[in-house]
Scaffold this motif. Sequence first.
Motif, PDB file in Angstrom:
ATOM      1  N   THR A 305      23.400  42.373  43.566  1.00 44.03           N
ATOM      2  CA  THR A 305      22.214  41.650  43.115  1.00 44.03           C
ATOM      3  C   THR A 305      22.626  40.267  42.600  1.00 44.03           C
ATOM      4  O   THR A 305      23.798  40.024  42.263  1.00 44.03           O
ATOM      5  N   TRP A 306      21.643  39.374  42.515  1.00 44.12           N
ATOM      6  CA  TRP A 306      21.954  38.022  42.032  1.00 44.12           C
ATOM      7  C   TRP A 306      22.404  38.056  40.576  1.00 44.12           C
ATOM      8  O   TRP A 306      23.235  37.235  40.170  1.00 44.12           O
ATOM      9  N   ASP A 307      21.882  38.993  39.792  1.00 42.12           N
ATOM     10  CA  ASP A 307      22.357  39.122  38.405  1.00 42.12           C
ATOM     11  C   ASP A 307      23.831  39.526  38.386  1.00 42.12           C
ATOM     12  O   ASP A 307      24.608  39.041  37.548  1.00 42.12           O
ATOM     13  N   GLU A 308      24.219  40.397  39.313  1.00 42.87           N
ATOM     14  CA  GLU A 308      25.619  40.811  39.383  1.00 42.87           C
ATOM     15  C   GLU A 308      26.505  39.656  39.840  1.00 42.87           C
ATOM     16  O   GLU A 308      27.620  39.473  39.338  1.00 42.87           O
ATOM     17  N   VAL A 309      26.018  38.858  40.787  1.00 45.91           N
ATOM     18  CA  VAL A 309      26.778  37.686  41.242  1.00 45.91           C
ATOM     19  C   VAL A 309      26.950  36.701  40.098  1.00 45.91           C
ATOM     20  O   VAL A 309      28.061  36.196  39.840  1.00 45.91           O
ATOM     21  N   ASP A 310      25.849  36.407  39.397  1.00 46.22           N
ATOM     22  CA  ASP A 310      25.926  35.444  38.284  1.00 46.22           C
ATOM     23  C   ASP A 310      26.824  35.965  37.173  1.00 46.22           C
ATOM     24  O   ASP A 310      27.597  35.197  36.573  1.00 46.22           O
ATOM     25  N   GLN A 331      28.265  23.770  35.429  1.00 43.32           N
ATOM     26  CA  GLN A 331      27.060  23.800  36.262  1.00 43.32           C
ATOM     27  C   GLN A 331      27.034  25.121  37.039  1.00 43.32           C
ATOM     28  O   GLN A 331      27.314  25.149  38.234  1.00 43.32           O
ATOM     29  N   PRO A 332      26.730  26.228  36.364  1.00 48.31           N
ATOM     30  CA  PRO A 332      26.814  27.538  37.022  1.00 48.31           C
ATOM     31  C   PRO A 332      25.940  27.672  38.258  1.00 48.31           C
ATOM     32  O   PRO A 332      26.320  28.352  39.219  1.00 48.31           O
ATOM     33  N   ASP A 333      24.771  27.023  38.256  1.00 49.74           N
ATOM     34  CA  ASP A 333      23.907  27.098  39.442  1.00 49.74           C
ATOM     35  C   ASP A 333      24.567  26.424  40.644  1.00 49.74           C
ATOM     36  O   ASP A 333      24.509  26.930  41.767  1.00 49.74           O
ATOM     37  N   ARG A 334      25.196  25.282  40.389  1.00 51.73           N
ATOM     38  CA  ARG A 334      25.881  24.572  41.475  1.00 51.73           C
ATOM     39  C   ARG A 334      27.095  25.368  41.945  1.00 51.73           C
ATOM     40  O   ARG A 334      27.361  25.447  43.144  1.00 51.73           O
ATOM     41  N   LEU A 335      27.829  25.964  41.004  1.00 57.09           N
ATOM     42  CA  LEU A 335      28.988  26.767  41.382  1.00 57.09           C
ATOM     43  C   LEU A 335      28.556  27.927  42.268  1.00 57.09           C
ATOM     44  O   LEU A 335      29.179  28.189  43.307  1.00 57.09           O
ATOM     45  N   ARG A 336      27.491  28.639  41.869  1.00 55.50           N
ATOM     46  CA  ARG A 336      27.015  29.745  42.695  1.00 55.50           C
ATOM     47  C   ARG A 336      26.583  29.250  44.069  1.00 55.50           C
ATOM     48  O   ARG A 336      26.905  29.874  45.086  1.00 55.50           O
ATOM     49  N   GLU A 337      25.861  28.137  44.118  1.00 51.36           N
ATOM     50  CA  GLU A 337      25.381  27.612  45.394  1.00 51.36           C
ATOM     51  C   GLU A 337      26.538  27.316  46.345  1.00 51.36           C
ATOM     52  O   GLU A 337      26.496  27.689  47.523  1.00 51.36           O
ATOM     53  N   GLU A 338      27.584  26.658  45.836  1.00 56.60           N
ATOM     54  CA  GLU A 338      28.690  26.268  46.709  1.00 56.60           C
ATOM     55  C   GLU A 338      29.538  27.470  47.109  1.00 56.60           C
ATOM     56  O   GLU A 338      30.018  27.544  48.245  1.00 56.60           O
ATOM     57  N   VAL A 339      29.731  28.406  46.203  1.00 56.42           N
ATOM     58  CA  VAL A 339      30.504  29.612  46.524  1.00 56.42           C
ATOM     59  C   VAL A 339      29.772  30.447  47.564  1.00 56.42           C
ATOM     60  O   VAL A 339      30.364  30.909  48.552  1.00 56.42           O
ATOM     61  N   VAL A 340      28.479  30.651  47.358  1.00 58.83           N
ATOM     62  CA  VAL A 340      27.683  31.445  48.297  1.00 58.83           C
ATOM     63  C   VAL A 340      27.627  30.766  49.661  1.00 58.83           C
ATOM     64  O   VAL A 340      27.706  31.435  50.701  1.00 58.83           O
TER      65      VAL A 340
END
Length: 390
Positions: A305-310, A331-340
Amino acid sequence: MDAARALLARPLLTAAYSEELALVRLHAPALRNMFKTMLGYSLIVESTFARLIKGPVSPDGPSRPARRPDNSTFIPATYTHLALLCAALLAPGTGEQTLISALIDQVRSDAATIGVQIGDTLPERRALVTAIGHLIGWGVLSETDGTATGWGERHDEALLTIHRAALPHLLARPLSGMSHPDDLLASDPQLVDQPRRSLRRKLVENPLVRREDLTDAERDVLSRERSELTRLLAENFGLTVEVRAEGALAYDDTGSLTDVSFPGSGTVKQAALLLLAELIDLRQPTAGTTAALGDGRVVPGATATWDEVDGALARLSAQHGRAWGTTLVDQPDRLREEVVMLLSDLGLATVTAAGLVIHPAAARYRAQPHAAPLTRAARRLVDQLELEMP
């Protein structure tokens, strides 16, 4: 094989790559035939350049945007600058060399005619320099006197040499007769009835080919002709084919053919690698685990789930933040975006509304514990036991 690999790694070879270009020119007839027969590619070889035209990538393949020197992707404005630069360089009357100031004046004039304003602020000049640098990287432009960066930062003049012969061949197909930009990305109808060729193209172009993304005919070829497929890709391109129940991978042991190295250096790649291990440990998938993609398809894999990813990325950022730096950690949102995005481009994960579906192939990147080396006394004991065994 070396010439074919050079073209796969750099589809446009100019005089800047003289050794590779000379090798391609030497074997041009054989290369043209091989690429056309094996992959359906066209090869143009002239005295000053060679251009391998791959054609549109398969719809299920990863996106490969143009990138800036800092590895960030081009934004729409940068693509606009790139297109305007190419048009200006092809304009009648343009010689073999041009001053960068004259080239930019032409670009701004052309842009104004289509309602695009390009000013002279420092960010706008840097954006133009990024597009010019891309053409320099392709070998279409070269800096003869001065630099594009100098013009961008201080308005210093620079003289650019234009390799005009290669310019018309930058696009995979001519613009004449096209009614919409999407026509450039239209699939090749000739491949539909040639599953052998389309399968080989997917394996050469994509990091990972998932079985669910293959047509029935391609799956049949993969099943029946695996040995021949393995031989052809090894002999022509030096690729090793690995086939599993969930899909296939054609990889290069040297790493010189890939445009996205993984694992690799940098915060995003390190975070992606560690995230895979975290999510696999969390979900504990077993053989036969499946996940829903949200479009009605059920595929091999496990959904985090996205909660688990975050949560996993937050733990990793706290643990490795000092090494990663603050740019992405803050910038956790940016980090998630680039990793995903990286994992999606590699075919190791699929984005869904419910979360991130991890493909079984991701397990190959899971860290494996290494046994501690034996002490000298332990090594003697093992040797003694081996001697005493009947």
